[in-house]
Write a protein that holds these residues in place. Sequence first.
Motif, mmCIF file in Angstrom:
data_model
loop_
_atom_site.group_PDB
_atom_site.id
_atom_site.type_symbol
_atom_site.label_atom_id
_atom_site.label_comp_id
_atom_site.label_asym_id
_atom_site.label_seq_id
_atom_site.Cartn_x
_atom_site.Cartn_y
_atom_site.Cartn_z
ATOM 1 N N THR A 204 0.814 -1.216 0.000
ATOM 2 C CA THR A 204 0.000 0.000 0.000
ATOM 3 C C THR A 204 0.851 1.271 0.000
ATOM 4 O O THR A 204 0.320 2.363 -0.171
ATOM 5 N N LEU A 205 2.145 1.126 0.188
ATOM 6 C CA LEU A 205 3.038 2.291 0.270
ATOM 7 C C LEU A 205 3.487 2.793 -1.097
ATOM 8 O O LEU A 205 3.659 4.001 -1.282
ATOM 9 N N VAL A 206 3.701 1.868 -2.043
ATOM 10 C CA VAL A 206 4.261 2.252 -3.344
ATOM 11 C C VAL A 206 3.509 1.589 -4.491
ATOM 12 O O VAL A 206 2.809 0.604 -4.306
ATOM 13 N N LYS A 207 3.738 2.144 -5.676
ATOM 14 C CA LYS A 207 3.253 1.523 -6.911
ATOM 15 C C LYS A 207 4.414 1.511 -7.906
ATOM 16 O O LYS A 207 5.421 2.197 -7.713
ATOM 17 N N THR A 208 4.283 0.733 -8.946
ATOM 18 C CA THR A 208 5.335 0.649 -9.957
ATOM 19 C C THR A 208 5.679 2.045 -10.466
ATOM 20 O O THR A 208 4.799 2.842 -10.773
ATOM 21 N N GLY A 209 6.980 2.322 -10.515
ATOM 22 C CA GLY A 209 7.467 3.606 -10.995
ATOM 23 C C GLY A 209 7.813 4.592 -9.885
ATOM 24 O O GLY A 209 8.548 5.547 -10.113
ATOM 25 N N ASP A 210 7.270 4.364 -8.672
ATOM 26 C CA ASP A 210 7.625 5.222 -7.538
ATOM 27 C C ASP A 210 9.093 5.018 -7.172
ATOM 28 O O ASP A 210 9.710 4.042 -7.568
ATOM 29 N N THR A 211 9.613 5.935 -6.385
ATOM 30 C CA THR A 211 10.958 5.779 -5.841
ATOM 31 C C THR A 211 10.830 5.437 -4.361
ATOM 32 O O THR A 211 10.226 6.179 -3.590
ATOM 33 N N LEU A 212 11.388 4.293 -4.010
ATOM 34 C CA LEU A 212 11.369 3.823 -2.629
ATOM 35 C C LEU A 212 12.752 3.985 -2.029
ATOM 36 O O LEU A 212 13.754 3.645 -2.649
ATOM 37 N N GLU A 213 12.766 4.508 -0.818
ATOM 38 C CA GLU A 213 14.008 4.657 -0.072
ATOM 39 C C GLU A 213 14.031 3.600 1.026
ATOM 40 O O GLU A 213 13.076 3.475 1.793
ATOM 41 N N ILE A 214 15.113 2.845 1.070
ATOM 42 C CA ILE A 214 15.322 1.874 2.137
ATOM 43 C C ILE A 214 16.396 2.452 3.043
ATOM 44 O O ILE A 214 17.561 2.519 2.683
ATOM 45 N N ASP A 215 15.958 2.898 4.214
ATOM 46 C CA ASP A 215 16.862 3.483 5.204
ATOM 47 C C ASP A 215 17.082 2.417 6.276
ATOM 48 O O ASP A 215 16.440 2.418 7.324
ATOM 49 N N TYR A 216 17.991 1.490 5.976
ATOM 50 C CA TYR A 216 18.220 0.367 6.881
ATOM 51 C C TYR A 216 18.718 0.806 8.261
ATOM 52 O O TYR A 216 18.202 0.337 9.270
ATOM 53 N N PRO A 217 19.703 1.700 8.349
ATOM 54 C CA PRO A 217 20.202 2.080 9.683
ATOM 55 C C PRO A 217 19.119 2.648 10.605
ATOM 56 O O PRO A 217 19.168 2.463 11.807
ATOM 57 N N ASN A 218 18.139 3.352 10.033
ATOM 58 C CA ASN A 218 17.070 3.936 10.840
ATOM 59 C C ASN A 218 15.792 3.109 10.813
ATOM 60 O O ASN A 218 14.768 3.522 11.377
ATOM 61 N N GLY A 219 15.819 1.974 10.134
ATOM 62 C CA GLY A 219 14.687 1.060 10.132
ATOM 63 C C GLY A 219 13.411 1.624 9.544
ATOM 64 O O GLY A 219 12.342 1.518 10.141
ATOM 65 N N ARG A 220 13.524 2.200 8.336
ATOM 66 C CA ARG A 220 12.308 2.734 7.719
ATOM 67 C C ARG A 220 12.359 2.647 6.198
ATOM 68 O O ARG A 220 13.429 2.665 5.587
ATOM 69 N N LEU A 221 11.175 2.585 5.638
ATOM 70 C CA LEU A 221 10.967 2.641 4.192
ATOM 71 C C LEU A 221 10.203 3.928 3.913
ATOM 72 O O LEU A 221 9.257 4.248 4.628
ATOM 73 N N VAL A 222 10.615 4.645 2.863
ATOM 74 C CA VAL A 222 9.984 5.933 2.561
ATOM 75 C C VAL A 222 9.656 5.989 1.073
ATOM 76 O O VAL A 222 10.517 5.742 0.225
ATOM 77 N N ASN A 223 8.408 6.314 0.764
ATOM 78 C CA ASN A 223 8.029 6.617 -0.610
ATOM 79 C C ASN A 223 8.435 8.063 -0.835
ATOM 80 O O ASN A 223 7.862 8.975 -0.238
ATOM 81 N N ARG A 224 9.444 8.278 -1.671
ATOM 82 C CA ARG A 224 9.971 9.647 -1.853
ATOM 83 C C ARG A 224 8.969 10.588 -2.511
ATOM 84 O O ARG A 224 9.062 11.801 -2.331
ATOM 85 N N GLY A 225 8.029 10.055 -3.262
ATOM 86 C CA GLY A 225 7.036 10.913 -3.910
ATOM 87 C C GLY A 225 5.955 11.401 -2.967
ATOM 88 O O GLY A 225 5.525 12.548 -3.036
ATOM 89 N N THR A 226 5.516 10.526 -2.063
ATOM 90 C CA THR A 226 4.414 10.883 -1.160
ATOM 91 C C THR A 226 4.896 11.230 0.242
ATOM 92 O O THR A 226 4.156 11.840 1.012
ATOM 93 N N GLY A 227 6.097 10.814 0.588
ATOM 94 C CA GLY A 227 6.613 11.030 1.931
ATOM 95 C C GLY A 227 6.115 10.011 2.946
ATOM 96 O O GLY A 227 6.533 10.017 4.096
#
Length: 173
Positions: A112-135
């Motif tokens: 539910t966080l992303v769709k094809t073509g979005d940019t996903l950020e994997i911030d492993y050290p801080n334990g989070r996933l971020v959809n860069r387009g929606t925040g």
Amino acid sequence: MAFDFDGVVAGRVWCFGDSIDTDVIYPYYRYPSEAEVRKHTMEAVNPEFPLQVKEGDLLVAGRNFGCGSSRPGNILFDVGIAAVVAESFSRLFFRNCVSQGLPLFVAPGISTLVKTGDTLEIDYPNGRLVNRGTGKQLPLQTYPPMVEGIYQAGGILQLAKRRYDEERAAGQR
């Protein structure tokens, strides 16, 4: 391309649904060589994937990704996928990929966080996933130190070899 567990990794997303089996991921039974298999990986569920996937892209999937037989997941990384994030993985696929040092992340809610073509950020050290387009963000479970050690070594065989070499060197002193 090695995954940077000490930093932030971001890439273009390819989304897939539930229960993507290893016949789709690694269709070796239809093609005579690894080069041919790479041209057809995931083609059965998205014909554009093998034509357009690029180095550093991320694969996002639903539940039970990698179900089926015990085929290797390395084909995804051979075509450029930097990491796979899924709601859940088949236990055998998960274990095989971790043993090979191929980065997989379990993240309930990722579909539910992303769709094809979005940019996903994997911030492993801080334990989070971020959809860069929606925040929008999701928590990311990190691995215990033993599993992180497998990843840092590049896989279980490399870890065993490194430990053997270290023990052998220590014994020669």
